[in-house]
Design a protein around this motif. Sequence first.
Motif, mmCIF file in Angstrom:
data_model
loop_
_atom_site.group_PDB
_atom_site.id
_atom_site.type_symbol
_atom_site.label_atom_id
_atom_site.label_comp_id
_atom_site.label_asym_id
_atom_site.label_seq_id
_atom_site.Cartn_x
_atom_site.Cartn_y
_atom_site.Cartn_z
ATOM 1 N N ILE A 34 0.647 -1.166 -0.121
ATOM 2 C CA ILE A 34 -0.047 -0.048 0.132
ATOM 3 C C ILE A 34 0.916 1.183 -0.006
ATOM 4 O O ILE A 34 1.693 1.459 0.997
ATOM 5 N N GLU A 35 0.681 2.124 -1.045
ATOM 6 C CA GLU A 35 1.642 3.166 -1.234
ATOM 7 C C GLU A 35 0.960 4.475 -0.396
ATOM 8 O O GLU A 35 1.864 5.118 0.101
ATOM 9 N N SER A 36 -0.347 4.666 -0.506
ATOM 10 C CA SER A 36 -0.847 5.864 0.047
ATOM 11 C C SER A 36 -2.406 5.583 0.293
ATOM 12 O O SER A 36 -3.263 5.000 -0.900
ATOM 13 N N PHE A 37 -2.920 6.371 1.323
ATOM 14 C CA PHE A 37 -4.519 6.311 1.489
ATOM 15 C C PHE A 37 -4.952 7.556 2.007
ATOM 16 O O PHE A 37 -4.165 8.322 2.713
ATOM 17 N N GLY A 77 -7.356 4.158 -1.498
ATOM 18 C CA GLY A 77 -5.993 4.818 -1.825
ATOM 19 C C GLY A 77 -5.310 3.832 -3.040
ATOM 20 O O GLY A 77 -6.228 3.286 -3.564
ATOM 21 N N HIS A 78 -4.248 4.023 -3.038
ATOM 22 C CA HIS A 78 -3.225 3.276 -4.339
ATOM 23 C C HIS A 78 -2.260 2.240 -3.567
ATOM 24 O O HIS A 78 -1.878 2.596 -2.591
ATOM 25 N N TYR A 96 -5.950 1.173 -7.667
ATOM 26 C CA TYR A 96 -6.720 2.129 -6.827
ATOM 27 C C TYR A 96 -8.044 1.484 -6.238
ATOM 28 O O TYR A 96 -8.592 0.541 -7.077
ATOM 29 N N GLY A 97 -8.093 1.375 -4.750
ATOM 30 C CA GLY A 97 -9.176 0.727 -4.336
ATOM 31 C C GLY A 97 -9.423 0.947 -2.819
ATOM 32 O O GLY A 97 -8.864 1.901 -2.064
#
Length: 360
Positions: A34-37, A77-78, A96-97
């Motif tokens: 998970i990169e960011s949210f 997020g991504h 994305y989700g």
Amino acid sequence: MAWDFVVAKTDLRRSEFRDVEPPPLADGQVRLAIESFALTANNITYAVFGEMMKYWDFFPCLDGSGPDGFGRVPVWGHARVEASAHPDIAAGQRFYGYWPMSTHLTVQAKPGRNGFTDVSAHRQSLPPVYNQYQAVGAANELEAHQALLQPLFITGFLIDDQFDENDFYGAASVILSSASSKTAIALAALLKKRGEVNVVGLTSPRNKAFVEGLGFYDEVVLYDDLAASPIEGPAAFVDFAGDAAVLGAVHNRFADELKASILVGGTHWEAPKGTMGGGGALPGPQPAFFFAPDRVAKRQKDWAPGEFEQRYGAAWAGFVADAPRWLKVEVGEGREAMQAAYLAQVEGGTSPDTGVVLRP
């Protein structure tokens, strides 16, 4: 090291980090980093209604600790594919989700036209809209705004469509509580664009100037001024606050002149709740809980194949392009930033003109 951020289901202020070891991949599985949210009041609503709406069920704790009363709060997020045991999904692809507040998520991927669906056994009974992941390319300048606003905008889009289908229930004014919340802003923008009803925002003194500056509300009214405010009736109410006092004030103000009462969120999450569609002695219509996945399923049946996506996509493109005008992005990274941002949301959130994006 992989880790989860977990929250006590009965005390949202209690949280902790737990180191975990992602399991080996079985055939067809994919592990995503998970990169960011985004973190918004919407995520606190997921926690508040976690048992009732089964939000806790999407992401069981990886260390098997679920029975101890902790859970992982869903976020949007991504993420990037870190490892894949599926022939059609490659390491390095981005999606994305819907993710947990964690460093990783392992899914059982079923590729589709624009991404994949997680068909893990524990998600089969859950609303399918949350199990779909959209393929995306390299990060772009609106990616943070997408994470912050898209899951909220679709709720606004669906409520706006329900109003349109029902001729606004005969209302001259549509009143939105928690008018500074991002879902309310999305709905207000869509209603304002239609130009068929008076759009009224209820808010607190500290957020009044921001709400007025958006340009999406025809009237902005403080909660304490509602009873005496000359709002044109008949009216319909969309409750994003989830506060029984606010709900009661609107029903008592309009009584039989209130044509619809729609319950959506819980931004005032510690306040006594409304009836949630149950009993109660409120004058006017019975409050009805709005559940976005049911509305999506209805419209995908009502409309021709691809029409839902076309209508939604056109509305979203206009809204997100305007978002940097009123929403600035604040980025945090690491455990301390995540815990601080989460607690800030629990205690009332950030300034309405700021959106928080976190990087694990």
